[in-house]
Write a protein that holds these residues in place. Structure first.
Motif, PDB file in Angstrom:
ATOM      1  N   ALA A  98       2.871   3.979  -8.127  1.00 38.76           N
ATOM      2  CA  ALA A  98       1.781   4.582  -8.905  1.00 38.76           C
ATOM      3  C   ALA A  98       2.280   5.693  -9.839  1.00 38.76           C
ATOM      4  O   ALA A  98       1.911   5.715 -11.020  1.00 38.76           O
ATOM      5  CB  ALA A  98       0.685   5.095  -7.972  1.00 38.76           C
ATOM      6  N   ASP A 154      -0.137  -0.667   9.699  1.00 37.52           N
ATOM      7  CA  ASP A 154       0.061   0.308   8.625  1.00 37.52           C
ATOM      8  C   ASP A 154       1.279   1.164   8.976  1.00 37.52           C
ATOM      9  O   ASP A 154       1.267   1.909   9.951  1.00 37.52           O
ATOM     10  CB  ASP A 154      -1.185   1.182   8.472  1.00 37.52           C
ATOM     11  CG  ASP A 154      -1.120   2.100   7.259  1.00 37.52           C
ATOM     12  OD1 ASP A 154      -0.080   2.773   7.084  1.00 37.52           O
ATOM     13  OD2 ASP A 154      -2.098   2.173   6.500  1.00 37.52           O
ATOM     14  N   GLY A 193       3.552   1.508  -2.730  1.00 36.93           N
ATOM     15  CA  GLY A 193       2.870   1.522  -4.019  1.00 36.93           C
ATOM     16  C   GLY A 193       2.271   2.877  -4.336  1.00 36.93           C
ATOM     17  O   GLY A 193       2.376   3.368  -5.464  1.00 36.93           O
ATOM     18  N   ARG A 194       1.642   3.500  -3.341  1.00 39.16           N
ATOM     19  CA  ARG A 194       1.050   4.823  -3.560  1.00 39.16           C
ATOM     20  C   ARG A 194       2.124   5.867  -3.852  1.00 39.16           C
ATOM     21  O   ARG A 194       1.985   6.685  -4.759  1.00 39.16           O
ATOM     22  CB  ARG A 194       0.258   5.260  -2.324  1.00 39.16           C
ATOM     23  CG  ARG A 194      -1.009   4.491  -2.050  1.00 39.16           C
ATOM     24  CD  ARG A 194      -1.832   5.189  -0.985  1.00 39.16           C
ATOM     25  NE  ARG A 194      -2.887   4.328  -0.471  1.00 39.16           N
ATOM     26  CZ  ARG A 194      -2.822   3.703   0.695  1.00 39.16           C
ATOM     27  NH1 ARG A 194      -1.755   3.835   1.466  1.00 39.16           N
ATOM     28  NH2 ARG A 194      -3.826   2.947   1.105  1.00 39.16           N
ATOM     29  N   LYS A 195       3.174   5.847  -3.044  1.00 38.35           N
ATOM     30  CA  LYS A 195       4.163   6.922  -3.108  1.00 38.35           C
ATOM     31  C   LYS A 195       5.095   6.803  -4.304  1.00 38.35           C
ATOM     32  O   LYS A 195       5.445   7.818  -4.926  1.00 38.35           O
ATOM     33  CB  LYS A 195       4.981   6.956  -1.812  1.00 38.35           C
ATOM     34  CG  LYS A 195       5.943   8.124  -1.711  1.00 38.35           C
ATOM     35  CD  LYS A 195       6.559   8.221  -0.331  1.00 38.35           C
ATOM     36  CE  LYS A 195       7.461   9.444  -0.214  1.00 38.35           C
ATOM     37  NZ  LYS A 195       8.051   9.570   1.160  1.00 38.35           N
ATOM     38  N   LEU A 227      -2.803  -2.861  -5.003  1.00 39.27           N
ATOM     39  CA  LEU A 227      -2.140  -2.491  -3.756  1.00 39.27           C
ATOM     40  C   LEU A 227      -2.672  -3.376  -2.638  1.00 39.27           C
ATOM     41  O   LEU A 227      -3.879  -3.459  -2.415  1.00 39.27           O
ATOM     42  CB  LEU A 227      -2.379  -1.010  -3.434  1.00 39.27           C
ATOM     43  CG  LEU A 227      -1.817  -0.020  -4.453  1.00 39.27           C
ATOM     44  CD1 LEU A 227      -2.106   1.416  -4.027  1.00 39.27           C
ATOM     45  CD2 LEU A 227      -0.317  -0.215  -4.625  1.00 39.27           C
ATOM     46  N   PHE A 265       0.811  -1.218   0.000  1.00 40.62           N
ATOM     47  CA  PHE A 265       0.000   0.000   0.000  1.00 40.62           C
ATOM     48  C   PHE A 265       0.846   1.271   0.000  1.00 40.62           C
ATOM     49  O   PHE A 265       0.765   2.092  -0.918  1.00 40.62           O
ATOM     50  CB  PHE A 265      -0.924   0.025   1.222  1.00 40.62           C
ATOM     51  CG  PHE A 265      -2.165  -0.794   1.057  1.00 40.62           C
ATOM     52  CD1 PHE A 265      -3.114  -0.464   0.106  1.00 40.62           C
ATOM     53  CD2 PHE A 265      -2.395  -1.899   1.859  1.00 40.62           C
ATOM     54  CE1 PHE A 265      -4.266  -1.211  -0.056  1.00 40.62           C
ATOM     55  CE2 PHE A 265      -3.548  -2.655   1.711  1.00 40.62           C
ATOM     56  CZ  PHE A 265      -4.485  -2.317   0.757  1.00 40.62           C
ATOM     57  N   GLY A 266       1.645   1.467   1.044  1.00 41.28           N
ATOM     58  CA  GLY A 266       2.353   2.737   1.209  1.00 41.28           C
ATOM     59  C   GLY A 266       3.359   3.004   0.104  1.00 41.28           C
ATOM     60  O   GLY A 266       3.335   4.060  -0.538  1.00 41.28           O
TER      61      GLY A 266
END
Length: 294
Positions: free
Chosen positions: A108, A222, A103-105, A127, A100-101
């Motif tokens: 993506a 998280d 992948g977003r930063k 994600l 998640f983290g």
């Protein structure tokens, strides 16, 4: 006759924990998917899945059918690559899984650039909390940390240390740890992930090694939440360099025990070991290996 849609249905059921999750993957309603499943089972003369309102599990016949369908779908999707002229545009679907983290930063934005280079390509970014080994039907996986699996090749995209950090306000109120043993007396923030023993912090420097058992004052699965708690002065956190580097540069967090190493967790691109790896995956590998990593 089994259709491609039937095969996609079986593959989605194998990857989902519930009927509704499988329906979301196929962009249909749960009642519609349930009806399609009943028709497929009637056609095959076998029960493929046990399902209720919350859980879905494949029968032995369902697992065998889903595995064969997934293999056939992979061959079908690879057909365009087999007949693709040199220099022709990439097409088809490329599936990448990432945490998640990170992948977003980082992932993506890179995939946005990759998609602009290949407008005929459909890109899926999945994600997940733990994309490995929960990799589903991904063509490639971004994983942070080491992996030993002979069926996948790991390519290191970025070196990534783990840093001990706390806010200036916390350190002013509780003091700065002078050695690993001091951490046991501090408020510590732990991140529960990847089945690790998250309260045992291993620290090393040349000639010395220390294992410290900390009692977490706060615990979360998280990493971004744990970092924010540290920024808010709740305690000391052990976090990946990629996530705390900016906060340290801005002075929001301060590294502690910086002369001790808490172990590396490199950013890895995992791709299957296959001689016939698709042109889509090869293009992704080349793009990510040539990217700028923070």
């Amino acid at each position: 006759m089994v259709s491609i849609d039937d095969m996609r249905l079986a593959a989605a059921l194998a990857q989902a924990e519930s009927l509704s999750a499988a329906a979301r993957r196929l962009n249909v309603t749960p009642p519609a998917l349930s009806m399609r499943l009943r028709k497929l089972e009637h056609s095959l003369g076998s029960k493929l899945a046990n399902r209720d309102a919350r859980r879905l599990s494949l029968t032995a016949e369902g697992e065998r059918f889903a595995q064969q369908c997934a293999a056939l779908l992979e061959q079908i999707e690879a057909l365009p690559d087999n007949f693709r002229a040199p220099g022709a545009e990439l097409s088809g679907t490329l599936r990448l899984a990432a945490p998640f983290g990170y992948g977003r930063k980082h992932i993506a934005p890179l995939l946005s650039r990759f998609a602009r280079l290949h407008p005929q390509l459909t890109v899926h970014l999945d994600l997940r909390e733990t994309p490995w080994p929960d990799r589903h039907d991904s063509d490639a996986v971004i994983h942070i940390g080491s992996v030993r699996d002979s069926s996948w090749v790991a390519r290191t995209l970025a070196h990534n240390e783990r840093w001990l950090c706390a806010s200036p306000a916390y350190l002013a109120a509780h003091g700065v740890p002078q050695g690993p043993e001091d951490l046991a007396a501090h408020r510590c923030i732990c991140i529960r992930e990847n089945e690790e023993d998250v309260t045992l912090w291993q620290l090393r420097k040349p000639g010395l090694s220390r294992a410290v058992r900390v009692a977490p004052a706060m615990l979360c699965n998280d990493g971004a939440v744990a970092r924010r708690w540290a920024e808010q002065g709740h305690g000391v956190v052990l976090r990946s360099e990629w996530d705390v580097r900016d906060a340290v540069a801005r002075g929001v967090l301060v590294r502690v025990l910086a002369d001790w190493r808490a172990g590396a967790a490199p950013v890895q691109l995992l791709v299957p070991v296959r001689k016939d790896r698709s042109a889509r995956v090869q293009a992704l590998v080349g793009f990510l290996e040539g990217g700028r990593w923070g």
